[in-house]
Write a protein that holds these residues in place. Structure first.
Motif, PDB file in Angstrom:
ATOM      1  N   PHE A  32       0.839  -1.263   0.003  1.00 34.81           N
ATOM      2  CA  PHE A  32      -0.257  -0.196  -0.086  1.00 34.81           C
ATOM      3  C   PHE A  32       0.912   1.234  -0.040  1.00 34.81           C
ATOM      4  O   PHE A  32       0.286   2.411  -0.080  1.00 34.81           O
ATOM      5  CB  PHE A  32      -0.960   0.023   1.396  1.00 34.81           C
ATOM      6  CG  PHE A  32      -1.960  -1.067   1.354  1.00 34.81           C
ATOM      7  CD1 PHE A  32      -2.138  -1.702   0.205  1.00 34.81           C
ATOM      8  CD2 PHE A  32      -2.275  -1.372   2.590  1.00 34.81           C
ATOM      9  CE1 PHE A  32      -3.187  -2.907   0.452  1.00 34.81           C
ATOM     10  CE2 PHE A  32      -3.400  -2.560   2.703  1.00 34.81           C
ATOM     11  CZ  PHE A  32      -3.554  -3.148   1.629  1.00 34.81           C
ATOM     12  N   ASN A  34       2.489   4.491   0.612  1.00 34.64           N
ATOM     13  CA  ASN A  34       2.166   5.880   0.056  1.00 34.64           C
ATOM     14  C   ASN A  34       2.899   6.650   1.386  1.00 34.64           C
ATOM     15  O   ASN A  34       2.928   6.567   2.372  1.00 34.64           O
ATOM     16  CB  ASN A  34       0.737   6.261  -0.295  1.00 34.64           C
ATOM     17  CG  ASN A  34      -0.208   6.090   0.895  1.00 34.64           C
ATOM     18  OD1 ASN A  34      -0.002   6.844   1.951  1.00 34.64           O
ATOM     19  ND2 ASN A  34      -1.048   4.957   0.598  1.00 34.64           N
ATOM     20  N   ILE A  36       1.608   9.090   2.984  1.00 35.16           N
ATOM     21  CA  ILE A  36       0.828   9.331   4.451  1.00 35.16           C
ATOM     22  C   ILE A  36       0.758   7.924   5.071  1.00 35.16           C
ATOM     23  O   ILE A  36       0.989   8.112   6.416  1.00 35.16           O
ATOM     24  CB  ILE A  36      -0.646   9.669   3.785  1.00 35.16           C
ATOM     25  CG1 ILE A  36      -0.774  10.595   2.985  1.00 35.16           C
ATOM     26  CG2 ILE A  36      -1.500   9.831   4.986  1.00 35.16           C
ATOM     27  CD1 ILE A  36      -2.001  10.911   2.250  1.00 35.16           C
ATOM     28  N   LEU A  37       0.699   6.868   4.554  1.00 35.65           N
ATOM     29  CA  LEU A  37       0.726   5.567   5.313  1.00 35.65           C
ATOM     30  C   LEU A  37       2.160   5.386   5.715  1.00 35.65           C
ATOM     31  O   LEU A  37       2.039   4.970   7.081  1.00 35.65           O
ATOM     32  CB  LEU A  37       0.500   4.286   4.369  1.00 35.65           C
ATOM     33  CG  LEU A  37       0.335   3.014   5.209  1.00 35.65           C
ATOM     34  CD1 LEU A  37      -0.702   3.021   5.887  1.00 35.65           C
ATOM     35  CD2 LEU A  37       0.370   1.954   4.113  1.00 35.65           C
ATOM     36  N   ALA A  44      -3.625   9.309  10.336  1.00 34.16           N
ATOM     37  CA  ALA A  44      -3.177   9.723   8.927  1.00 34.16           C
ATOM     38  C   ALA A  44      -3.567  11.418   8.932  1.00 34.16           C
ATOM     39  O   ALA A  44      -4.729  11.599   9.143  1.00 34.16           O
ATOM     40  CB  ALA A  44      -3.817   8.856   7.642  1.00 34.16           C
TER      41      ALA A  44
ATOM     42  N   ILE B 127      -4.802   3.942   0.578  1.00 36.22           N
ATOM     43  CA  ILE B 127      -5.129   3.526   1.830  1.00 36.22           C
ATOM     44  C   ILE B 127      -4.011   4.082   2.707  1.00 36.22           C
ATOM     45  O   ILE B 127      -2.832   3.907   2.591  1.00 36.22           O
ATOM     46  CB  ILE B 127      -4.804   1.802   1.528  1.00 36.22           C
ATOM     47  CG1 ILE B 127      -5.858   1.144   0.761  1.00 36.22           C
ATOM     48  CG2 ILE B 127      -5.153   1.147   3.173  1.00 36.22           C
ATOM     49  CD1 ILE B 127      -5.544  -0.406   0.335  1.00 36.22           C
ATOM     50  N   VAL B 128      -4.511   4.777   3.690  1.00 30.80           N
ATOM     51  CA  VAL B 128      -3.603   5.650   4.294  1.00 30.80           C
ATOM     52  C   VAL B 128      -3.533   5.410   5.779  1.00 30.80           C
ATOM     53  O   VAL B 128      -2.861   5.902   6.551  1.00 30.80           O
ATOM     54  CB  VAL B 128      -4.039   7.190   4.280  1.00 30.80           C
ATOM     55  CG1 VAL B 128      -3.966   7.711   2.855  1.00 30.80           C
ATOM     56  CG2 VAL B 128      -5.560   7.342   4.540  1.00 30.80           C
ATOM     57  N   THR B 129      -4.341   4.700   6.239  1.00 32.26           N
ATOM     58  CA  THR B 129      -4.091   4.232   7.751  1.00 32.26           C
ATOM     59  C   THR B 129      -4.747   2.848   7.862  1.00 32.26           C
ATOM     60  O   THR B 129      -5.655   2.472   7.217  1.00 32.26           O
ATOM     61  CB  THR B 129      -4.765   5.089   8.698  1.00 32.26           C
ATOM     62  OG1 THR B 129      -4.654   5.171  10.193  1.00 32.26           O
ATOM     63  CG2 THR B 129      -6.404   5.261   8.677  1.00 32.26           C
TER      64      THR B 129
END
Lengths: 340, 340
Positions: A32, A34, A36-37, A44, B127-129
């Motif tokens: 996944f 990115n 932010i993650l 986030a 998918i950030v969190t």
């Protein structure tokens, strides 16, 4: 380390400690990944519609579902509210997703939902969307709850372990390990002359007080849940690329928790908390922040427990009661599954 | 109806049909009730930071976790993207919460995560969190996934069944029941000369095309998942306080689905879909919307299936192939647990 083709998931992968971090890195981030993650914060931080919002999720599988001090509903609301609050956001909205095992008494569900309602009211958040799935008997254990949450981060606020500087002070808001020990005692059938209760409670009020008192001097906050104080401090040390020195004698522990941990052979610094906050703040604001924390009922046991070092990058050192110093590592393995 | 003190959760409470609606009303709305939740839309619409965002959640417990056309990962991403898309939002960010049974092969988890990655890429979301819990063997069935999602709703856009008017046209984007039948066939060990696959796919592209072609003439959209076309139309009828008349012969069904449903004694109109959209549009824009839908691969089977009535408030009427008209009710009970 990469997993082999025939490796299996073990309980330790859900501990919140070293194995969880490895699984996240190797399986989830790898797919996944990115920017932010990859921050791997409790929530986030997203730029949406001209403002910044915090977004977080947690699933709750605690066993037993009812325990002294709360239930799975209390913890499902508080856990997500707290992840938002320690990110510097004002928690606003929650979702709730239920996975229920066929045969759960509707009266139990109602009791859990009532706890969620009370915790949401206490924290000033609204549950605005939800989902209910039912699985056949034996395919889940009573009930699991997922909550996701959204909060708004005021302009200009930036909390991050990257802002930690040598000399910064580490504060905590009260006794450690009460939640974890309560769950464990329930499962093992232990009883105490002075009953121990889960500390689960919303942290948004104390987080707000910390930020108001400390302003820009507040570097970051965390809630030491799975993996306990020791694991959370290790995450801060790694993410800040700083060392952290903790004075063992300053860490508040209930006598019952110490006694039960000795008997069970576990370390309270690895036990989950569900209503305590760690704040790392500049030395210039430490006293005023501590005072603001102590002014609230949920922070009356607040203390300084240590400081940030300019050396020992990524490590947490514990100065023991006897004056020796040892490395306090991350949680390894999983002594206590389904604690939240 | 109120539940009694000793009532238990049964599989039907997770059907998405009448029993689910009753549980939501009696247990969840009663406790959590607020104007946003009470809308009972696929996604909550929130005013945050000067703009409007859509927020939704779903847990996925499908059994088996791998099936022709996708897996629990595909459906976990598409399901939440689709709830946002049919609300008129542009899906942006997802959370993912895993509950994993001890003993799951990490290779299976990796395959699921890879499907999530591909579906997220396909839908243009990040998918950030996330969160990972592990429960002991026998306390869950392999893996459950919750996703919550956030999207942005453009200024001025308002999709709601309350905007449905007599004469409005009901469009659907293709064959019904493919997902539900695929899952059922897997469980029952049925095989077909022409294999049936789940339709699970993101709907944000077709939703956008519908809105661009129909503008303000698009009253509302839905994705007919649990409970199928019949249940979703019933929800629209109740929420719009209108009647809906459907022509049975216009509903596209694969021959294999019809055959298998006859054999199993189930009605394909109650089978879940995971990549189809229902749009209710003004008659003036129906043809241009239909054309825009058909221009996309995921909408090439789009058809008009019925219209909104000025009478028969809250009811769905089905004009059968034989010319008779009967009431098409909501799903009662639960013929097909763990379909998504």
């Amino acid at each position: 380390m990469k997993y082999e083709e025939d490796d299996l998931i073990i309980l330790g992968h859900g501990s919140g400690g070293a194995l969880t971090n490895q699984l996240i890195k190797d399986v989830f981030q790898d797919a996944f990944g990115n920017p932010i993650l990859d921050e791997l914060l409790d929530a986030a931080v997203l730029e949406v519609g001209g403002g910044r919002i915090a977004f977080t999720t947690d699933s709750f599988v605690v066993d037993p579902i009812f325990f002294p001090g709360g239930d799975i509903g209390t913890i499902a609301v508080c856990g997500t509210v707290n992840d938002l609050a320690v990110s510097g956001a004002e928690p606003l909205y929650l979702s709730s997703g239920f996975i229920i095992e066929e045969g759960l008494p509707i009266a139990d569900l109602r009791r859990i939902v009532q706890s969620m309602r009370e915790s949401a009211k206490d924290a000033g958040v609204h549950i605005v969307t939800g989902d209910t799935k039912v699985v056949d008997r034996g395919s889940a254990d009573k009930v699991f709850i997922n909550t996701a949450g959204i909060g708004v981060i005021p302009d200009g606020r930036l909390l991050s372990p990257r802002r930690m500087e040598p000399g910064d002070v580490v504060l905590i808001s009260g006794t450690m390990g009460d939640h974890g020990l309560t769950i464990l005692a329930q499962r093992e059938g232990l009883s105490f002359s002075t009953p121990v209760e889960s500390d689960c409670a919303p942290l948004n009020r104390i987080a707000k007080a910390i930020l108001e008192a400390g302003g820009d001097g507040v570097r970051c906050m965390r809630d030491p849940t799975r993996g306990g104080l020791a694991t959370t401090l290790n995450e801060l040390a790694v993410q800040s690329k700083r060392g952290i020195l903790i004075q063992e004698e300053e860490i508040p522990l209930r006598r019952e928790v110490v006694g039960a941990c000795e008997m069970l052979g576990i370390d309270p610094l690895y036990l989950a908390n569900e209503g305590k906050v760690i704040a790392v703040v500049a030395p210039s604001v430490a006293d005023s922040v501590l005072e603001a924390m102590r002014d609230l009922p949920e922070g009356k046991g607040s203390v300084k427990i240590g400081q940030v070092l300019g050396e020992e990058e990524g490590l947490v050192l514990l100065e023991t009661d006897l004056g020796a110093t040892r490395i306090l590592g991350m949680l390894e393995g999983e002594p206590l599954p389904r604690i939240c």
